[in-house]
Write an enzyme that holds these catalytic residues in place. Structure first.
Site, PDB file in Angstrom:
ATOM      1  N   GLN A  63       0.854  -1.185   0.000  1.00  0.00           N
ATOM      2  CA  GLN A  63       0.000   0.000   0.000  1.00  0.00           C
ATOM      3  C   GLN A  63       0.890   1.234   0.000  1.00  0.00           C
ATOM      4  O   GLN A  63       1.554   1.537   0.990  1.00  0.00           O
ATOM      5  CB  GLN A  63      -0.925  -0.033   1.216  1.00  0.00           C
ATOM      6  CG  GLN A  63      -1.778  -1.324   1.277  1.00  0.00           C
ATOM      7  CD  GLN A  63      -2.891  -1.348   0.255  1.00  0.00           C
ATOM      8  OE1 GLN A  63      -3.769  -0.498   0.247  1.00  0.00           O
ATOM      9  NE2 GLN A  63      -2.867  -2.340  -0.655  1.00  0.00           N
TER      10      GLN A  63
ATOM     11  N   ALA B   6     -11.557   1.996   5.506  1.00  0.00           N
ATOM     12  CA  ALA B   6     -10.629   1.243   4.665  1.00  0.00           C
ATOM     13  C   ALA B   6      -9.818   2.161   3.750  1.00  0.00           C
ATOM     14  O   ALA B   6     -10.026   3.378   3.729  1.00  0.00           O
ATOM     15  CB  ALA B   6     -11.405   0.227   3.843  1.00  0.00           C
ATOM     16  N   HIS B   7      -8.924   1.562   2.989  1.00  0.00           N
ATOM     17  CA  HIS B   7      -8.044   2.346   2.126  1.00  0.00           C
ATOM     18  C   HIS B   7      -8.818   3.125   1.068  1.00  0.00           C
ATOM     19  O   HIS B   7      -9.784   2.648   0.509  1.00  0.00           O
ATOM     20  CB  HIS B   7      -6.939   1.503   1.492  1.00  0.00           C
ATOM     21  CG  HIS B   7      -7.365   0.248   0.806  1.00  0.00           C
ATOM     22  ND1 HIS B   7      -6.470  -0.583   0.178  1.00  0.00           N
ATOM     23  CD2 HIS B   7      -8.572  -0.334   0.662  1.00  0.00           C
ATOM     24  CE1 HIS B   7      -7.115  -1.602  -0.317  1.00  0.00           C
ATOM     25  NE2 HIS B   7      -8.372  -1.484  -0.041  1.00  0.00           N
ATOM     26  N   ASN B   8      -8.361   4.353   0.854  1.00  0.00           N
ATOM     27  CA  ASN B   8      -8.898   5.229  -0.191  1.00  0.00           C
ATOM     28  C   ASN B   8     -10.316   5.724   0.050  1.00  0.00           C
ATOM     29  O   ASN B   8     -10.943   6.285  -0.846  1.00  0.00           O
ATOM     30  CB  ASN B   8      -8.809   4.547  -1.570  1.00  0.00           C
ATOM     31  CG  ASN B   8      -7.378   4.243  -1.933  1.00  0.00           C
ATOM     32  OD1 ASN B   8      -6.927   3.106  -1.844  1.00  0.00           O
ATOM     33  ND2 ASN B   8      -6.625   5.264  -2.266  1.00  0.00           N
TER      34      ASN B   8
END
Lengths: 356, 356, 356
Positions: free
Chosen positions: C200, C241-243
């Site tokens: 990531q 979560a991511h993004n």
């Protein structure tokens, strides 16, 4: 920390792709199509990203052969069968890696613990009696590795992780920050109106290539062990209760909980916030969509779902009123009765030659 | 750490059971029927485990009188009324206990804190102003006991626990790793489109014999206190918001959340992943099955449930389509209309002597 | 730690309210109507608390003009338009504040890190390479501030917080105990039956005046960043979560989870335990009631809900049986067919002059 740039030629070789364009093009990073600068590489994950790709400033695009033919706007490509996989491989090239080795002076390590010379042990880590830490394993600051815990090679244990209950961790396992492995299971015997604690004598066994997110709780078994097989991946804030067994390569998304003594098969996917009751058996290749509620064993592979979906709140309230009536409405009879009544009316009508 | 073996005679005496067989039989551990070796004791928790018991290699079985009569395959027994309770008692005999006393040299303890001579304070523990830690209490490494926190006797506080907000913890309380007690409640006053933080002036009060799992969040009250009464047991990843009051001996399973100012009665059981809205009152002896959603007070004892259960996903999607129509379908009228129509048809038919 | 008492005059001035009564009345604390002593101030949050207000022992009541007229039992008042807001303001007056400045001797700070002279860094805090900590920021014991993390001014970072992944934190941000910011997102490429980790490369950006509760997980982005805009408030045990992108002043209650790449608008309220799937877009001014399940984008502002509500368990089981039949019952047709049949019967009846 290491960060450098690569030539297009180097990157194409790393992902076993075909190079189209200038081999010596310099690439200093990996980015999304939208955010990529003219020094970066990006990837096109299917036709639906074609428009974004056409507008992208990326120096290099990772594409399929079909996509490449359509991207006349760009000059440099790496052509592969699976651009997403090539992208996944390149993320490791551009990742900033920590490469420390050794034991920080503030770590507290019991003399009986065996720590590999190639491991890194961060500040204020505490490692107990008879622990083992394998080669190239990286343990971040403040981690607690309690007595009797064994950790394999090439693992990454992030800050504030607690590993206890004599847990055994395989090789190439990543455990993210503030997760707890091996804490005692929630076992109590009710007796005369009170809860009597059952000391948890089992442990946790985690296979190789397992990934566990942050703030997870994986409890040790009551008598036997809680087991995660090789290749299992677990997101954040997941609860895995005592004596659960998770099969190989199963993926468990964030906020899912699995109650005690349940067995999950291989290659399953549990999406976010699922709840699986205790003492169940879920077979291999089962997919649960988000927020699924599992109260019975699943013997057939397939995809399963729960929940009402989302309603505008006024509509929802009126739906719930009806839902409360549903138990007393003989749904399947209604249609049969309608059919029966219709037949009788048609008979009446035809008898009297009504309506034609 | 201590681990030793026991004679059958000793174990039978410990659980007040009747010994059948060789009193001097050595037992070195407690195990499940399936995994037990010939040096271990196991227990038979009802008729459904009879087959497993017959096949078990265990040296000794804990059984009821009825079960014992059927287990002609085995020679050594402890006969009791409640084998599960006897098992629960024996887990404590075979548990590996830490028996350290004293303060590790790396612990940071404010001079005004009062720490019992019989307590254990682990590495890198930080204890603030005016704290109190009672006799035989065990505080594991890296715990943070913030200013003004008081902890009773015989407590176990695991690694990375944060106790703050002047919380008061009773005797014989177990708090597992990475749990946060007394953090500030989620209180904000909306004003002119922004959220204005309300400083939380209350605290947390935890009674005696309370158990709290890992990665839980129990917030301090806004003005008054958040309260867990004696005998409450809480699993992992549970949220207890500010000003919640949980009554005696109530059990709360993993991933449940209780919103602010809600009162839960005595002897309740909240299964996993329940959600209870704020400002509600739940009476004594209420059981919520897993993933229950509580938006209104519950005034009657009993068992309550929520959710749709699990569907194969194609079936689920078609069900949801119908569920969206349900609000506009007068379910209870349909059956009445059908009955009414049927009567009228029968009347027509009899008038004309149709269908007999 | 500071704790002092105030005069009624001082407090009225602080909240810009009108003083009624004795200006020199001493007030030593703020409390609920029920628990207030005769040295404390309390507030009346609307007519429904009138009875409690009449019975309260509080020395001073914060009220609206209307309420004041009805409270003939009391002598001292602060009259304001919005008593709840005035209460929120006064909580800060009575909050016990830590005012330490400086770096505890046990903190491990990389020489390249820039720490403001007015910051406080607690015991056993670890701060990595190139970190920045702004003026008047307070970092509690055992926090881990990993390489490249930047934290603004007047922030509060509680114990056992892990901030990693080069996260950037704005000014006046509060992050509560045991929360993890910037851990790697759950990104894996499936290939040949296994999960291949996607490193990531993105980060986390948190704006000004953001509040994050305890035990939260906010992952860093895969390529771009995970973003929380100014004024966002987040409760405990929340997964982001991511993004994910959360818009200004949005409030997210405990146990909610937002899956990867979803965008939440401004001024939204997500109540407890909501689940939002990945890659969705939720517009501004959306409210989700507790336990809502969002699987599609929301393009219209408004309030949305999910779930069945709570049933007595017997009723629930019967309801679920019907729900399983629902997919095959043509609900909307049933009513049309009933109407049609009724018309035909009426026609038959009128033809034969039956029932008038």
């Amino acid at each position: 920390m290491i960060q450098r740039s690569y030539t297009l030629k180097e990157l194409a070789s790393l992902v076993h792709g075909e190079l189209i364009g200038q081999p010596e093009t310099k690439v200093s990073g990996l980015s999304s199509l939208e955010q990529a600068t003219s020094q970066q590489i990006s990837f096109v994950n299917g036709d639906k990203y074609l428009e974004q790709a056409l507008a992208s400033k990326a120096a290099v695009l990772i594409v399929t052969r079909d996509l490449q033919a359509q991207l006349t706007t760009h000059q440099n490509f790496i052509v592969v069968e699976n651009p997403y996989l090539a992208f996944a491989m390149l993320t490791h090239v551009f990742e900033i890696k920590k490469i420390d080795v050794g034991i920080e002076s503030t770590a507290q390590i019991h003399p009986s613990a065996m720590i590999s010379d190639t491991a890194y042990i961060g500040h204020y880590v505490v490692i107990g009696e008879n622990c083992v830490v394998g080669d190239h394993t990286f343990i971040e600051s403040h981690a607690k590795i309690d007595d009797g815990v064994e950790i394999g090679q090439k693992c990454f244990i992030d800050s504030h992780v607690t590993i206890t209950g004599f847990s055994k961790i395989g090789n190439n396992v990543r455990i993210h920050a503030n997760t707890v492995i091996g804490s005692e299971g929630f076992g109590f015997a009710p007796y005369q109106g009170k809860w009597h604690r059952i000391a948890q004598l089992g442990s946790v066994k985690i296979g190789n290539n397992v990934r566990i997110g942050s703030n997870c709780s994986i409890d040790r078994g009551a008598l036997d062990d809680t087991i995660l097989e090789d290749g299992v991946i677990v997101d954040n804030l997941v609860q895995i209760a005592h004596n659960v067994h998770v099969g190989e390569n199963t993926a468990i998304a964030a906020k899912t909980g699995i109650a005690g003594s349940t067995t999950i098969g291989k290659n399953c996917i549990l999406a976010g916030a699922c709840g699986v009751a205790g003492h169940l058996k879920i077979t291999d290749n089962v997919t649960l969509t988000g927020m699924s509620m599992v109260t019975k064993s699943i013997f057939e592979s397939g995809t399963y779902s729960s929940g009402t979906g989302l309603f505008e709140s006024g509509h929802w309230r009126r739906t719930i009123v009806r839902l409360r009536q549903l138990a007393d409405v003989p749904l399947t009879q209604i249609v049969k009765r309608l059919d029966h009544i219709q037949t009788r009316i048609e008979s009446l009508e035809s008898t009297f030659n009504m309506r034609k």
